[in-house]
Write a protein that holds these residues in place. Structure first.
Motif, PDB file in Angstrom:
ATOM      1  N   GLU A 115       0.821  -1.212   0.000  1.00  0.00           N
ATOM      2  CA  GLU A 115       0.000   0.000   0.000  1.00  0.00           C
ATOM      3  C   GLU A 115       0.854   1.260   0.000  1.00  0.00           C
ATOM      4  O   GLU A 115       0.539   2.242  -0.673  1.00  0.00           O
ATOM      5  N   GLY A 116       1.956   1.248   0.757  1.00  0.00           N
ATOM      6  CA  GLY A 116       2.811   2.432   0.818  1.00  0.00           C
ATOM      7  C   GLY A 116       3.583   2.674  -0.455  1.00  0.00           C
ATOM      8  O   GLY A 116       3.953   3.816  -0.774  1.00  0.00           O
ATOM      9  N   LEU A 117       3.844   1.610  -1.212  1.00  0.00           N
ATOM     10  CA  LEU A 117       4.626   1.726  -2.444  1.00  0.00           C
ATOM     11  C   LEU A 117       3.748   2.068  -3.640  1.00  0.00           C
ATOM     12  O   LEU A 117       4.213   2.695  -4.606  1.00  0.00           O
ATOM     13  N   ALA A 118       2.483   1.684  -3.604  1.00  0.00           N
ATOM     14  CA  ALA A 118       1.583   1.816  -4.757  1.00  0.00           C
ATOM     15  C   ALA A 118       1.515   3.234  -5.334  1.00  0.00           C
ATOM     16  O   ALA A 118       1.607   3.401  -6.562  1.00  0.00           O
ATOM     17  N   PRO A 119       1.356   4.290  -4.520  1.00  0.00           N
ATOM     18  CA  PRO A 119       1.264   5.636  -5.119  1.00  0.00           C
ATOM     19  C   PRO A 119       2.504   6.041  -5.905  1.00  0.00           C
ATOM     20  O   PRO A 119       2.398   6.726  -6.930  1.00  0.00           O
ATOM     21  N   HIS A 120       3.669   5.623  -5.459  1.00  0.00           N
ATOM     22  CA  HIS A 120       4.914   5.996  -6.132  1.00  0.00           C
ATOM     23  C   HIS A 120       5.055   5.251  -7.461  1.00  0.00           C
ATOM     24  O   HIS A 120       5.478   5.842  -8.474  1.00  0.00           O
ATOM     25  N   LEU A 121       4.704   3.956  -7.468  1.00  0.00           N
ATOM     26  CA  LEU A 121       4.746   3.210  -8.722  1.00  0.00           C
ATOM     27  C   LEU A 121       3.697   3.725  -9.701  1.00  0.00           C
ATOM     28  O   LEU A 121       3.936   3.793 -10.912  1.00  0.00           O
ATOM     29  N   CYS A 122       2.545   4.095  -9.151  1.00  0.00           N
ATOM     30  CA  CYS A 122       1.478   4.632 -10.001  1.00  0.00           C
ATOM     31  C   CYS A 122       1.940   5.919 -10.686  1.00  0.00           C
ATOM     32  O   CYS A 122       1.662   6.136 -11.884  1.00  0.00           O
ATOM     33  N   ARG A 123       2.655   6.759  -9.970  1.00  0.00           N
ATOM     34  CA  ARG A 123       3.166   8.011 -10.537  1.00  0.00           C
ATOM     35  C   ARG A 123       4.155   7.726 -11.673  1.00  0.00           C
ATOM     36  O   ARG A 123       4.091   8.347 -12.746  1.00  0.00           O
ATOM     37  N   ILE A 124       5.055   6.772 -11.444  1.00  0.00           N
ATOM     38  CA  ILE A 124       6.045   6.450 -12.476  1.00  0.00           C
ATOM     39  C   ILE A 124       5.363   5.862 -13.707  1.00  0.00           C
ATOM     40  O   ILE A 124       5.677   6.219 -14.856  1.00  0.00           O
ATOM     41  N   LEU A 125       4.420   4.945 -13.490  1.00  0.00           N
ATOM     42  CA  LEU A 125       3.719   4.335 -14.627  1.00  0.00           C
ATOM     43  C   LEU A 125       2.930   5.383 -15.413  1.00  0.00           C
ATOM     44  O   LEU A 125       2.880   5.342 -16.654  1.00  0.00           O
ATOM     45  N   GLY A 126       2.307   6.318 -14.669  1.00  0.00           N
ATOM     46  CA  GLY A 126       1.553   7.369 -15.346  1.00  0.00           C
ATOM     47  C   GLY A 126       2.438   8.264 -16.179  1.00  0.00           C
ATOM     48  O   GLY A 126       2.104   8.597 -17.342  1.00  0.00           O
ATOM     49  N   GLU A 127       3.579   8.680 -15.636  1.00  0.00           N
ATOM     50  CA  GLU A 127       4.511   9.526 -16.384  1.00  0.00           C
ATOM     51  C   GLU A 127       5.098   8.776 -17.572  1.00  0.00           C
ATOM     52  O   GLU A 127       5.308   9.355 -18.655  1.00  0.00           O
ATOM     53  N   ALA A 128       5.364   7.478 -17.385  1.00  0.00           N
ATOM     54  CA  ALA A 128       5.924   6.679 -18.478  1.00  0.00           C
ATOM     55  C   ALA A 128       4.926   6.548 -19.613  1.00  0.00           C
ATOM     56  O   ALA A 128       5.293   6.586 -20.813  1.00  0.00           O
ATOM     57  N   GLU A 129       3.654   6.422 -19.259  1.00  0.00           N
ATOM     58  CA  GLU A 129       2.625   6.316 -20.290  1.00  0.00           C
ATOM     59  C   GLU A 129       2.501   7.619 -21.083  1.00  0.00           C
ATOM     60  O   GLU A 129       2.326   7.603 -22.314  1.00  0.00           O
ATOM     61  N   LYS A 130       2.640   8.752 -20.387  1.00  0.00           N
ATOM     62  CA  LYS A 130       2.568  10.052 -21.070  1.00  0.00           C
ATOM     63  C   LYS A 130       3.703  10.196 -22.086  1.00  0.00           C
ATOM     64  O   LYS A 130       3.512  10.717 -23.189  1.00  0.00           O
ATOM     65  N   ILE A 131       4.903   9.736 -21.688  1.00  0.00           N
ATOM     66  CA  ILE A 131       6.071   9.876 -22.565  1.00  0.00           C
ATOM     67  C   ILE A 131       6.003   8.891 -23.723  1.00  0.00           C
ATOM     68  O   ILE A 131       6.556   9.143 -24.809  1.00  0.00           O
ATOM     69  N   GLY A 132       5.302   7.786 -23.515  1.00  0.00           N
ATOM     70  CA  GLY A 132       5.192   6.782 -24.571  1.00  0.00           C
ATOM     71  C   GLY A 132       6.188   5.648 -24.426  1.00  0.00           C
ATOM     72  O   GLY A 132       6.817   5.229 -25.417  1.00  0.00           O
ATOM     73  N   PHE A 133       6.333   5.118 -23.199  1.00  0.00           N
ATOM     74  CA  PHE A 133       7.233   3.981 -22.981  1.00  0.00           C
ATOM     75  C   PHE A 133       6.722   2.764 -23.746  1.00  0.00           C
ATOM     76  O   PHE A 133       5.516   2.517 -23.815  1.00  0.00           O
ATOM     77  N   SER A 134       7.666   2.002 -24.275  1.00  0.00           N
ATOM     78  CA  SER A 134       7.325   0.705 -24.859  1.00  0.00           C
ATOM     79  C   SER A 134       7.454  -0.359 -23.774  1.00  0.00           C
ATOM     80  O   SER A 134       8.092  -0.120 -22.746  1.00  0.00           O
ATOM     81  N   PRO A 135       6.870  -1.539 -23.954  1.00  0.00           N
ATOM     82  CA  PRO A 135       6.883  -2.559 -22.899  1.00  0.00           C
ATOM     83  C   PRO A 135       8.277  -2.935 -22.422  1.00  0.00           C
ATOM     84  O   PRO A 135       8.466  -3.248 -21.243  1.00  0.00           O
ATOM     85  N   ASP A 136       9.265  -2.935 -23.301  1.00  0.00           N
ATOM     86  CA  ASP A 136      10.609  -3.370 -22.916  1.00  0.00           C
ATOM     87  C   ASP A 136      11.500  -2.233 -22.432  1.00  0.00           C
ATOM     88  O   ASP A 136      12.675  -2.458 -22.130  1.00  0.00           O
ATOM     89  N   ASP A 137      10.992  -1.036 -22.325  1.00  0.00           N
ATOM     90  CA  ASP A 137      11.804   0.096 -21.873  1.00  0.00           C
ATOM     91  C   ASP A 137      12.131  -0.026 -20.380  1.00  0.00           C
ATOM     92  O   ASP A 137      11.323  -0.529 -19.582  1.00  0.00           O
ATOM     93  N   GLN A 138      13.333   0.459 -20.034  1.00  0.00           N
ATOM     94  CA  GLN A 138      13.743   0.508 -18.634  1.00  0.00           C
ATOM     95  C   GLN A 138      12.804   1.443 -17.880  1.00  0.00           C
ATOM     96  O   GLN A 138      12.664   2.610 -18.222  1.00  0.00           O
ATOM     97  N   LEU A 139      12.142   0.908 -16.829  1.00  0.00           N
ATOM     98  CA  LEU A 139      11.141   1.702 -16.123  1.00  0.00           C
ATOM     99  C   LEU A 139      11.784   2.784 -15.265  1.00  0.00           C
ATOM    100  O   LEU A 139      11.417   3.963 -15.346  1.00  0.00           O
ATOM    101  N   PHE A 140      12.749   2.404 -14.422  1.00  0.00           N
ATOM    102  CA  PHE A 140      13.412   3.382 -13.546  1.00  0.00           C
ATOM    103  C   PHE A 140      14.589   3.993 -14.316  1.00  0.00           C
ATOM    104  O   PHE A 140      15.734   3.577 -14.173  1.00  0.00           O
ATOM    105  N   ASN A 141      14.253   4.983 -15.131  1.00  0.00           N
ATOM    106  CA  ASN A 141      15.245   5.649 -15.964  1.00  0.00           C
ATOM    107  C   ASN A 141      15.055   7.159 -15.815  1.00  0.00           C
ATOM    108  O   ASN A 141      14.206   7.759 -16.470  1.00  0.00           O
ATOM    109  N   VAL A 142      15.847   7.753 -14.924  1.00  0.00           N
ATOM    110  CA  VAL A 142      15.705   9.173 -14.642  1.00  0.00           C
ATOM    111  C   VAL A 142      15.951  10.032 -15.874  1.00  0.00           C
ATOM    112  O   VAL A 142      15.426  11.140 -15.995  1.00  0.00           O
ATOM    113  N   ASN A 143      16.726   9.515 -16.827  1.00  0.00           N
ATOM    114  CA  ASN A 143      17.035  10.278 -18.034  1.00  0.00           C
ATOM    115  C   ASN A 143      15.797  10.543 -18.884  1.00  0.00           C
ATOM    116  O   ASN A 143      15.759  11.524 -19.634  1.00  0.00           O
TER     117      ASN A 143
END
Length: 439
Positions: free
Chosen positions: A194-222
């Protein structure tokens, strides 16, 4: 010609090793070649290895570093002997060459330090949102998510860097860690808490906006900041963030220390489920899990305290007086010599009697002091206060007071028959009696 380097390369070729593991094997072999140079492989026997060990340890190499060399080279030589790459001997020269290293300092991080680090990152998130300016650790929301990933899951750094966008199963709330990214080469899952879910949700949401592909590195600050231009996030970027965190909090923080801390915290729980801890950390050997767990001295103290209570060892501990100064247990071993003598029963010498005294004692004697018995009993009661006498001294003092009571009663004018009446009553109650002196 067979050389240590060719043996190492043959071993790496035959095994599915991660690049970091292969790097360690090659580094160990280079250290060997630095000492033995172009010596024939036949000259690298057990005694020669011990000589190498002695030299490098004297030159300042740590015992842990030596054990790294020894263990990896022992594995290489074992493979070479087993597969006939070395034919001049069947004895592994690196067998039993490890040394016992000093105990490492604790690798856990206390809860207060972790919370201070979290609070600082949260403040940076608010700062960037309000000012729209770059903070010391940017983007702060991303690094807060990285922080919470290590805190909640204890995931290895390499495994986190290898997580792909498609490895997060949001519907089942699970994270897939692929076997090829793990030291154990075993695939496993991590639950999304439960404590981790909001942070992962934020990353997934931002990744979707940028247009991540399924095989892209998820934790990529660049990908989430215009201040970085690398293709993939690497170990150096994560370690740089943790160095800033360490400087701010004043306590060393690394992803691996979060892993140690998680293992130790789980074993502090009432269930102490070591198999759960082993599965979460993805260890192939339960002994490895145990090595991650720091000693919990508070728990150790509580267990030993419960043992002493169960066995009655605390029954001799005196209460704390009103001044707040704790009193030491009053055992015979702690008393000074004069005080111990006071607790020993004194022998009463038989009273000197004359012919007149015999005749006088045979007659009933009335008390000349009507309060003598009352005073004697009050004296005995005052001396037998439970908070001032230890258990092992009670019997001795009881005998001593029986004598004192007898003398007091005799001094007060009470007859021997009166004392015997009280003595028989005391005996029925289980109180130790002092043998009466002969008249």
């Amino acid at each position: 010609m067979t050389t240590p380097l060719t043996l190492t390369e043959e071993y790496i070729f035959a095994h599915d090793l991660r690049s970091s593991s292969a790097k360690i094997y090659r580094a160990s072999t280079k250290a060997l070649l630095k000492h033995f140079r172009a010596s024939p492989i036949e000259e690298i026997d057990h005694r020669a290895v011990l000589g190498w060990r002695k030299k490098v340890l004297e030159n300042g190499l740590s015992k842990r570093s030596w054990n790294t060399y020894s263990n990896h080279l022992r594995t290489v030589w074992g493979y070479a002997i087993e597969h006939g790459l070395v034919t001049h001997t069947t004895i592994n020269p690196f067998r039993k060459t490890s040394v016992i290293p000093p105990k490492r300092a604790s690798k856990t991080i206390n809860g207060d330090s972790i919370q201070r680090g979290r609070n600082w990152l949260i403040s940076l998130v608010g700062q960037e949102r309000c000012t729209q300016e770059r903070s010391k650790i940017t983007p702060a929301w991303f690094w807060l998510a990285v922080f919470e990933m290590f805190y909640y899951t204890g995931i290895r750094l390499n495994a986190l860097l290898c997580l792909r966008y498609k490895d997060i199963d949001w519907d089942s709330q699970m994270i897939l860690v692929r076997g090829e990214t793990e030291k154990t080469h075993r695939e496993f899952f991590l639950p999304i808490m439960e404590g981790l879910a909001p942070h992962l949700c934020r990353i997934l949401g931002e990744a979707e906006k940028i247009g991540f592909s399924p095989d892209d590195q998820l934790f990529n600050v660049n990908r989430f900041s215009r201040h970085f231009h690398g293709k993939e996030m690497n170990i150096d970027q994560v370690e740089a963030m943790y160095r800033k965190l360490t400087d701010k909090v004043g306590v060393r923080m690394t992803p691996h220390r979060f892993r140690h801390t998680l293992a130790t915290d789980l074993m502090k729980q009432p269930e102490r489920n070591i198999h759960l801890t082993k599965s979460l950390l993805n260890h192939s050997n339960i002994a490895t899990t145990l090595s991650y767990i720091e000693v919990d001295y508070d728990h150790m103290r509580a267990v030993l305290h419960e043992r002493s209570l169960a066995q009655g060892a605390l029954s001799r501990v005196r209460r704390v007086d009103t001044s707040g100064t704790p009193q030491l247990p009053l055992t015979k071993a702690r008393l000074p010599a004069p005080d111990i003598e006071k607790l020993e029963p004194k022998k009463l010498s038989a009273p000197k009697q004359s012919s007149h005294s015999v005749e006088r004692d045979s007659r009933p004697i009335r008390s000349t002091g009507p309060s003598a018995l009352q005073k004697a009993l009050e004296y005995a009661s005052a001396q037998l206060r439970p908070e001032s006498i230890p258990d092992n001294a009670t019997d001795q003092i009881s005998d001593h007071l029986d004598q004192s009571l007898l003398l007091t009663l005799m001094a007060g004018g009470l007859g021997a028959g009166t004392f015997r009446k009280h003595a028989s009553s005391d005996r029925s109650m289980g109180i130790a009696q002092f043998p009466q002196a002969s008249p």
